[in-house]
Motif scaffolding. Structure first.
Motif, PDB file in Angstrom:
ATOM      1  N   CYS A   1     -41.928  16.355   9.931  1.00  0.00           N
ATOM      2  CA  CYS A   1     -41.867  17.627   8.854  1.00  0.00           C
ATOM      3  C   CYS A   1     -42.959  18.486   9.399  1.00  0.00           C
ATOM      4  O   CYS A   1     -43.994  18.217   9.470  1.00  0.00           O
ATOM      5  CB  CYS A   1     -42.200  17.115   7.349  1.00  0.00           C
ATOM      6  SG  CYS A   1     -42.177  18.601   6.056  1.00  0.00           S
TER       7      CYS A   1
ATOM      8  N   LEU B   1     -44.278  20.670   7.556  1.00  0.00           N
ATOM      9  CA  LEU B   1     -45.440  21.033   6.577  1.00  0.00           C
ATOM     10  C   LEU B   1     -46.369  19.605   6.497  1.00  0.00           C
ATOM     11  O   LEU B   1     -47.553  19.670   6.540  1.00  0.00           O
ATOM     12  CB  LEU B   1     -44.792  21.398   5.185  1.00  0.00           C
ATOM     13  CG  LEU B   1     -45.334  22.166   4.475  1.00  0.00           C
ATOM     14  CD1 LEU B   1     -45.407  23.302   5.001  1.00  0.00           C
ATOM     15  CD2 LEU B   1     -44.855  22.316   2.907  1.00  0.00           C
ATOM     16  N   CYS B   2     -45.858  18.751   6.296  1.00  0.00           N
ATOM     17  CA  CYS B   2     -46.771  17.367   6.159  1.00  0.00           C
ATOM     18  C   CYS B   2     -46.717  16.239   7.167  1.00  0.00           C
ATOM     19  O   CYS B   2     -47.561  15.299   7.131  1.00  0.00           O
ATOM     20  CB  CYS B   2     -46.350  16.487   4.592  1.00  0.00           C
ATOM     21  SG  CYS B   2     -44.724  15.802   4.886  1.00  0.00           S
TER      22      CYS B   2
ATOM     23  N   CYS C   1     -37.637  17.447   2.518  1.00  0.00           N
ATOM     24  CA  CYS C   1     -38.696  16.295   3.170  1.00  0.00           C
ATOM     25  C   CYS C   1     -38.825  15.302   1.910  1.00  0.00           C
ATOM     26  O   CYS C   1     -39.144  15.879   0.793  1.00  0.00           O
ATOM     27  CB  CYS C   1     -39.938  17.001   3.446  1.00  0.00           C
ATOM     28  SG  CYS C   1     -41.058  15.749   3.907  1.00  0.00           S
TER      29      CYS C   1
ATOM     30  N   CYS D   1     -42.988  15.529   0.903  1.00  0.00           N
ATOM     31  CA  CYS D   1     -43.538  16.846   0.183  1.00  0.00           C
ATOM     32  C   CYS D   1     -42.506  17.846  -0.497  1.00  0.00           C
ATOM     33  O   CYS D   1     -42.913  18.661  -1.069  1.00  0.00           O
ATOM     34  CB  CYS D   1     -44.370  17.608   1.300  1.00  0.00           C
ATOM     35  SG  CYS D   1     -43.077  18.563   2.578  1.00  0.00           S
TER      36      CYS D   1
END
Ligand SMILES: [Zn+2]
Length: 157
Positions: free
Chosen positions: A28, A30-31, A43, A46
């Motif tokens: 992911c 983002l995370c 996801c 997150c």
């Protein structure tokens, strides 16, 4: 995108995304959660909505950043310089030295130039590297020259 074609595209994109991560270790953005065997375009860790995208293998931002840096710095400095300029004008009733006013105007113009460059970044990045390099060199040369003239004027006044 409420048209049938738009919905069709969205379903197609989701199907492509899920197909892409089915047998791959993709993290992911983002995370960092591993998205292998994902079942929804979101996801699980997150909850960020995910999309499949195309990116350039060798995206070169170096000359772009080198070109906008002096302009952004000058624009921010011009904003801060405005505070003592106004303070001096109010406290003494007189205006600041002419070269300070010119310097502040240069800073604002330079900052606006940098913001325009950010807006039209795709046109800049599409230029050959020698053209990008020339813009960066010009931006730095102008700023160094203005700074040198300012220092000279401060010591001469
Ligand atoms: Zn995530």
């Amino acid at each position: 995108m409420s048209s049938p074609d738009g919905d069709h595209d969205a379903v197609d994109e989701t199907r492509l995304l899920l197909s892409f991560v089915r047998d791959r270790d993709v993290l992911c953005p983002l995370c960092g959660y591993n998205l292998r065997n994902l079942t929804h375009a979101r996801c699980p860790e997150c909850r960020e909505e995910l999309a499949l995208a195309v990116s350039a293998r060798n995206l070169r931002f170096g000359w772009f950043l080198a070109t906008i840096t002096p302009g952004l710095f000058s624009g921010i400095a011009a904003g801060f310089l405005l505070i003592p300029m106004i303070g001096t004008t109010i406290a003494s009733g007189g205006s600041p030295p002419w070269f300070i006013v010119v310097l502040d105007a240069f800073g604002w113009l330079s900052g606006i130039f940098a913001l325009l460059l950010i807006k039209y970044r795709f046109a800049f990045l599409a230029q050959r590297l020698t053209v990008q390099w020339t813009w960066a060199a010009l931006a730095w040369a102008v700023h160094v020259a203005v700074f040198a003239v300012l220092v000279a004027l401060i010591f001469l006044s």
